[in-house]
Write a protein that holds these residues in place. Structure first.
Motif, mmCIF file in Angstrom:
data_model
loop_
_atom_site.group_PDB
_atom_site.id
_atom_site.type_symbol
_atom_site.label_atom_id
_atom_site.label_comp_id
_atom_site.label_asym_id
_atom_site.label_seq_id
_atom_site.Cartn_x
_atom_site.Cartn_y
_atom_site.Cartn_z
ATOM 1 N N MET A 132 4.856 -2.387 7.486
ATOM 2 C CA MET A 132 3.616 -2.673 7.348
ATOM 3 C C MET A 132 3.135 -2.769 5.822
ATOM 4 O O MET A 132 3.668 -1.636 4.946
ATOM 5 C CB MET A 132 2.788 -1.585 8.072
ATOM 6 N N LYS A 133 2.539 -3.565 5.329
ATOM 7 C CA LYS A 133 2.049 -3.761 3.992
ATOM 8 C C LYS A 133 0.716 -3.033 3.825
ATOM 9 O O LYS A 133 -0.394 -3.308 4.443
ATOM 10 C CB LYS A 133 1.701 -5.240 3.539
ATOM 11 N N VAL A 134 0.628 -1.984 3.277
ATOM 12 C CA VAL A 134 -0.581 -0.931 3.058
ATOM 13 C C VAL A 134 -1.190 -0.638 1.545
ATOM 14 O O VAL A 134 -0.145 -0.635 0.831
ATOM 15 C CB VAL A 134 -0.448 0.419 3.739
ATOM 16 N N ALA B 239 3.309 7.388 3.360
ATOM 17 C CA ALA B 239 3.508 6.299 3.908
ATOM 18 C C ALA B 239 4.400 5.688 3.181
ATOM 19 O O ALA B 239 5.200 4.627 4.136
ATOM 20 C CB ALA B 239 2.035 5.487 3.419
ATOM 21 N N HIS C 278 6.842 1.951 4.828
ATOM 22 C CA HIS C 278 5.779 1.165 4.711
ATOM 23 C C HIS C 278 5.784 0.198 3.096
ATOM 24 O O HIS C 278 6.375 1.215 2.213
ATOM 25 C CB HIS C 278 4.574 1.615 4.806
ATOM 26 N N ASP C 279 5.515 -0.688 2.905
ATOM 27 C CA ASP C 279 5.285 -1.502 1.655
ATOM 28 C C ASP C 279 4.192 -0.784 0.912
ATOM 29 O O ASP C 279 2.916 -1.751 1.485
ATOM 30 C CB ASP C 279 5.357 -2.957 1.618
ATOM 31 N N VAL C 280 3.995 -0.120 0.128
ATOM 32 C CA VAL C 280 2.822 0.751 -0.162
ATOM 33 C C VAL C 280 2.308 0.257 -1.635
ATOM 34 O O VAL C 280 3.209 0.030 -2.626
ATOM 35 C CB VAL C 280 3.017 2.260 -0.154
ATOM 36 N N ASP D 276 -2.241 -5.157 5.649
ATOM 37 C CA ASP D 276 -2.343 -4.438 6.965
ATOM 38 C C ASP D 276 -3.281 -3.718 7.236
ATOM 39 O O ASP D 276 -3.960 -3.383 8.287
ATOM 40 C CB ASP D 276 -1.120 -4.480 7.849
#
Length: 362
Positions: free
Chosen positions: A1-3, A20, A25-27, A120
């Motif tokens: 998830m891109k956060v 995260a 996740h892609d943070v 996201d």
């Protein structure tokens, strides 16, 4: 998830971003620049929104190994939080600026921008939990629980929120930060209102609204007991700072019972006159089952809860308290909770508009 990880420069948001990233996740980290003139905001570790905080957030992002940006949201913050704060006091209410910041900035302006950029979800360091059912719950660390100031969030906002710290105590978060090599591990928590540089709320409001002397009146007799320099300097339940020229006839302490901006009057009375049995709220957010419902309500940040029967009305919520609450101010939030085996669930919230005396409710 891109956060998108909102990084305030404190230990909580740094560890939330790190968790995260570790979860795969892609943070991307972002710090919100909220001051139109940073020199007027707090420096040092006492508040938030400082230049030091921005640098601390950047260093934390470097340690975690994520991209980092600063977003200038000073105009939005001033309009939706600072101006609202002043207007609420001018109207005789007592606002919670942190609640408004979460509602208008972190989970409206920021979330909207994040969604537009293809993210996201937004990750924050709030101490609260989101269950698999999507419902907001208290943190396991009740002393640090922030579900009260998040209860204004709608279901669609909660669907795009991530709170990685809800299952940890503050001590665990600090210990984890130290292990991760985050320099903010021992940074003090912020407690004061970030946009009031010297911590003097009354002085800030005086500068914004000006001096406006008016009477301090005894609720029982109508007698003028003193004079104030501006009704905005008072809140319901306040005792200190009244500076009454004449004591009450019974010699007992007096507390602020109400503030009437139209006549610029502060009305005072004995402590028991602060007891309320019914609380009314507007602008409701409701996630729970149909009402009436038996639950617990919290009426101020970090305050105790009261058993109550909560009902939806045409334009808000009404809570019938099963025992009196004292000194409840309009402008704060009423948040309803239901206990279950997984922890207290937030059923909904509303902004307190009025209260009824406990005797009348009974």
């Amino acid at each position: 998830m891109k956060v998108l990880a909102a990084m305030s420069g404190g230990v909580d948001s740094a560890v939330a971003a790190a968790r995260a990233a570790e979860a795969g996740h892609d943070v991307t980290g972002v710090h919100l620049a909220l001051a139109r003139n940073p020199q007027t905001y707090r420096t040092g570790a006492r508040g938030c929104c400082t230049l030091e905080d921005s640098r601390d957030a950047r260093r934390a992002a470097d340690v975690i190994g994520i991209p980092f940006y600063v977003w200038d949201m000073a105009d939005e913050f001033h309009e939706d939080v600072v101006d609202d704060f002043v207007a609420e006091y001018a109207a005789g209410r007592t606002p919670n600026p942190c609640l408004r910041c979460n509602e208008k900035i972190k989970f409206a302006a920021v979330l909207d921008r994040a969604m537009a950029l293809g993210f996201d979800a937004v990750v924050t360091g709030h101490h609260a939990r989101l269950g698999a059912d999507g419902l907001l719950r208290r943190s396991v660390d009740l002393a640090k629980d922030q579900s009260y100031v998040l209860a204004v969030l709608r279901e669609d906002q909660l669907r795009h929120a991530v709170f990685p710290l809800g299952d940890s105590t503050k001590e665990q978060v600090r210990a984890e930060a130290a292990v991760r090599g985050l320099a903010v591990a021992d940074k003090p928590d912020s407690h004061d209102i970030c946009f009031i540089a010297d911590g003097d709320t009354r002085g800030f409001l005086d500068r914004q609204l000006g001096a406006r002397p008016g009477p301090i009146v005894d609720a029982a007799t109508g007698e003028v007991l003193g004079e104030h320099g501006g009704a905005h300097g008072f809140t319901v339940g306040q005792r200190r700072g009244l500076d009454l020229r004449r004591p009450a006839a019974d010699g007992r302490p007096r507390y602020v019972l109400s503030i009437t901006p139209v006549t610029n009057t502060v009305t005072v009375g004995p402590a028991e006159a602060l007891d309320v049995g019914r609380v009314h709220g507007a602008r409701p957010i409701w996630h729970g089952e149909p009402t009436p419902v038996e639950c617990a309500v919290q009426l101020r940040a970090h305050g105790e809860t009261f058993p109550a029967t909560v009902r939806r009305t045409d334009d808000g919520l009404t809570a019938e308290l099963h025992r009196p609450a004292r000194g409840i101010a309009a402008g704060q939030a009423i948040v309803a909770y239901r206990a279950d085996e997984a922890g207290d669930i937030v059923l909904g919230s509303a902004t307190i508009t009025a209260t009824d005396r406990a005797v009348a409710a009974a």
